[in-house]
Motif scaffolding. Structure first.
Motif, PDB file in Angstrom:
ATOM      1  N   UNK A 164       0.860  -1.179   0.000  1.00 34.05           N
ATOM      2  CA  UNK A 164       0.000   0.000   0.000  1.00 34.05           C
ATOM      3  C   UNK A 164       0.895   1.226   0.000  1.00 34.05           C
ATOM      4  N   UNK A 165       0.824   2.011  -1.059  1.00 36.66           N
ATOM      5  CA  UNK A 165       1.575   3.259  -1.172  1.00 36.66           C
ATOM      6  C   UNK A 165       0.594   4.286  -1.709  1.00 36.66           C
TER       7      UNK A 165
ATOM      8  N   UNK B  11       7.548   9.143  -5.831  1.00 36.28           N
ATOM      9  CA  UNK B  11       8.730   9.258  -4.986  1.00 36.28           C
ATOM     10  C   UNK B  11       8.556   8.438  -3.711  1.00 36.28           C
ATOM     11  N   UNK B  12       7.358   8.416  -3.159  1.00 30.57           N
ATOM     12  CA  UNK B  12       7.073   7.595  -1.985  1.00 30.57           C
ATOM     13  C   UNK B  12       7.290   6.119  -2.318  1.00 30.57           C
TER      14      UNK B  12
ATOM     15  N   UNK C 265      10.044   3.601  -0.595  1.00 28.15           N
ATOM     16  CA  UNK C 265       9.608   2.331  -0.010  1.00 28.15           C
ATOM     17  C   UNK C 265      10.361   1.152  -0.628  1.00 28.15           C
ATOM     18  N   UNK C 266      10.547   1.180  -1.934  1.00 26.28           N
ATOM     19  CA  UNK C 266      11.289   0.107  -2.604  1.00 26.28           C
ATOM     20  C   UNK C 266      12.729   0.048  -2.107  1.00 26.28           C
TER      21      UNK C 266
ATOM     22  N   UNK D 102      10.210   6.250   7.607  1.00 26.59           N
ATOM     23  CA  UNK D 102       9.621   7.545   7.931  1.00 26.59           C
ATOM     24  C   UNK D 102      10.658   8.653   7.795  1.00 26.59           C
ATOM     25  N   UNK D 103      11.893   8.386   8.174  1.00 26.94           N
ATOM     26  CA  UNK D 103      12.936   9.417   8.051  1.00 26.94           C
ATOM     27  C   UNK D 103      13.194   9.777   6.590  1.00 26.94           C
ATOM     28  N   UNK D 104      13.284   8.778   5.727  1.00 25.78           N
ATOM     29  CA  UNK D 104      13.546   9.050   4.306  1.00 25.78           C
ATOM     30  C   UNK D 104      12.332   9.674   3.629  1.00 25.78           C
ATOM     31  N   UNK D 105      11.135   9.249   4.013  1.00 27.71           N
ATOM     32  CA  UNK D 105       9.915   9.868   3.495  1.00 27.71           C
ATOM     33  C   UNK D 105       9.942  11.363   3.793  1.00 27.71           C
TER      34      UNK D 105
END
Length: 137
Positions: free
Chosen positions: A3-4, A58-59, A63-64, A111-114
């Motif tokens: 889920x993205x 980008x999200x 995630x990948x 969460x940090x990279x997001x």
């Protein structure tokens, strides 16, 4: 990727948790970010999030990358846009991994990279009538 999404509708911890459920997962870590009532000693009355049209792509890329780096079994990330009230969920992310340490590390990295790289910007409105943009280039 289970889920993205970047969406205007209310977020659900249960939806994100269900998305990463897997019988091979020994650890599931979930983070839910909520709108708080203060920031830098100022009262916050509300906020809105805006996203660049590429935010969902980008999200997915983030995630990948996290899934590959941490050996994730399942991953989910949803960020809300639009007007949010105090207490509303702004972001919910979750990962499922074989072991708990992997899950904790992957969830934190996600969460940090997001927050660091997905083009989503926050406009905070303060109780005194002022406002500020956060996370803009």
């Amino acid at each position: 990727m289970r889920l993205i999404a970047v969406r205007e509708s209310e977020l659900s911890v249960d939806e994100v948790r269900a998305a990463v459920a897997d019988p091979a997962a020994g650890g599931i870590a979930l983070f839910a970010g909520a709108v708080r009532d203060s920031d830098h000693d100022q009262g916050v009355s509300g906020l809105s999030y805006s996203a660049h049209p590429t935010a969902a792509a980008e999200l997915r890329r983030v995630a990948e990358e996290i899934a590959e780096k941490f050996g994730v079994i399942a991953i989910a990330a949803v960020h809300r846009v639009g007007d949010l009230a105090i207490g509303d969920l702004a972001v919910v992310v979750a990962v499922a991994c074989p072991h708990r340490a992997q899950a904790f590390d992957a969830c934190r990295a996600l969460i940090d990279e997001l927050k660091a790289s997905v083009p989503i910007w926050k406009h905070q409105r303060f109780a005194d009538g002022t406002s500020e943009w956060v996370g803009t280039p």
